[in-house]
Design an enzyme around this catalytic site. Structure first.
Site, PDB file in Angstrom:
ATOM      1  N   ASP A  83       0.935  -0.975   0.067  1.00 18.90           N
ATOM      2  CA  ASP A  83      -0.043   0.011   0.279  1.00 18.90           C
ATOM      3  C   ASP A  83       0.451   1.207   0.221  1.00 18.90           C
ATOM      4  O   ASP A  83       1.671   1.318   0.234  1.00 18.90           O
ATOM      5  CB  ASP A  83      -1.130   0.033   1.580  1.00 18.90           C
ATOM      6  CG  ASP A  83      -2.396   1.012   1.038  1.00 18.90           C
ATOM      7  OD1 ASP A  83      -2.023   1.685   0.180  1.00 18.90           O
ATOM      8  OD2 ASP A  83      -2.665   1.654   2.321  1.00 18.90           O
ATOM      9  N   ASN A 132     -10.537  -2.635  -6.704  1.00 23.84           N
ATOM     10  CA  ASN A 132      -9.924  -1.513  -7.357  1.00 23.84           C
ATOM     11  C   ASN A 132      -9.858  -1.419  -8.451  1.00 23.84           C
ATOM     12  O   ASN A 132      -9.961  -0.041  -9.521  1.00 23.84           O
ATOM     13  CB  ASN A 132      -8.174  -2.540  -8.349  1.00 23.84           C
ATOM     14  CG  ASN A 132      -6.922  -2.297  -6.029  1.00 23.84           C
ATOM     15  OD1 ASN A 132      -6.659  -3.267  -5.896  1.00 23.84           O
ATOM     16  ND2 ASN A 132      -7.538  -1.783  -5.090  1.00 23.84           N
TER      17      ASN A 132
END
Length: 255
Positions: free
Chosen positions: A30, A78
């Site tokens: 991340d 996503n």
């Protein structure tokens, strides 16, 4: 003492106090976008640099002797990102598989992909399946690529598989236990993660390996993924070595 589930028994070190390397380390990679923003760069540059960090991390894991490494490469959520960013990420995936596959194969790394495949673009699905086929017989580290993956979706699909077996008469409903559930997951045959590392300072699982992480140790670091390197990996391992893994019991299994 609470019994340790069968799927976890192999990860328990029988020698208390010994620094045992985790068999399986999972990563939530991340912070690519925030890394880029902090430098006045486009988000795509953060993703490109994140791929470089991935290469170094895979290399270091192999050198350490980690048996399994799982990466959260692209979640089912996503797809909701801007189309230009999604297209760039798909391009990165293609380049990783096309350019890095030969190096991974030479390094004796076995690639396994988990996640929903049925609705993938045919070219992407073909590349993923090719990577698995080429490296299928490699005996080194297994690199598990979680692509188009969501933990809840995986559990739903596992439940559907088990329900279909009950409906066909292959098994009885009473046959469904923890081991049967684990065998119906995308990760069947892969030991649960001993350690999960998430970068960028976020403190959540984000729908990643929900079943598999029941007894996993977590390490959260504020470092953005593009800056994650071997020293960060080693720091996470040092943190892990200091944990007592009890699996719900009173007698610690010390790493």
């Amino acid at each position: 003492m609470t019994a340790i589930p069968e799927r976890l028994q192999e990860s328990v070190d029988p020698v208390p106090g010994r620094r045992t390397l985790p068999r399986h380390v999972a990563f939530i990679m991340d912070g690519n976008g925030r890394w880029a923003k902090a430098r006045g760069l486009p988000r795509t540059e953060g993703h490109r640099r994140g791929l470089e960090a991935l290469r170094e991390t895979v290399r270091h894991a192999g050198e350490l002797g980690i048996e399994f490494m799982t990466i959260y490469s692209f979640s089912s959520e996503n797809w909701n990102r801007p189309e230009t960013e999604v297209n760039f990420l798909m391009g990165l995936l293609r380049r990783f598989l096309q350019r890095d596959l030969s190096e991974l194969h030479k390094a004796n790394i076995h690639i396994r992909v988990v996640g929903e495949r049925n609705d993938l673009e045919p070219g992407i699905r073909r590349l993923l399946e090719e990577a698995e086929a080429i490296t299928r017989h490699n005996s080194g580290m297994t690199l598990v690529v979680a692509f188009n993956y969501g933990g809840r979706n995986e559990l739903v699909r596992a439940a559907q598989r088990l329900a279909a077996q009950v409906a066909s008469g292959a098994i009885e409903a009473d046959d469904i236990d923890e081991n049967a559930m684990a065998a119906a997951l995308d990760t069947a045959g892969i030991p649960d993660p001993d350690l999960l590392i998430r970068t960028s300072g976020e403190l959540r699982l984000s729908n990643f390996l929900l079943w598999q992480s029941a007894y996993t140790e977590f390490h959260f670091t504020p470092v953005y993924w593009p800056d994650f390197d071997a020293s960060c990996f080693d720091a996470a391992l040092e943190d892990y070595y200091g944990r007592d893994r009890r699996y719900g019991g009173l007698t610690a299994q010390v790493r």
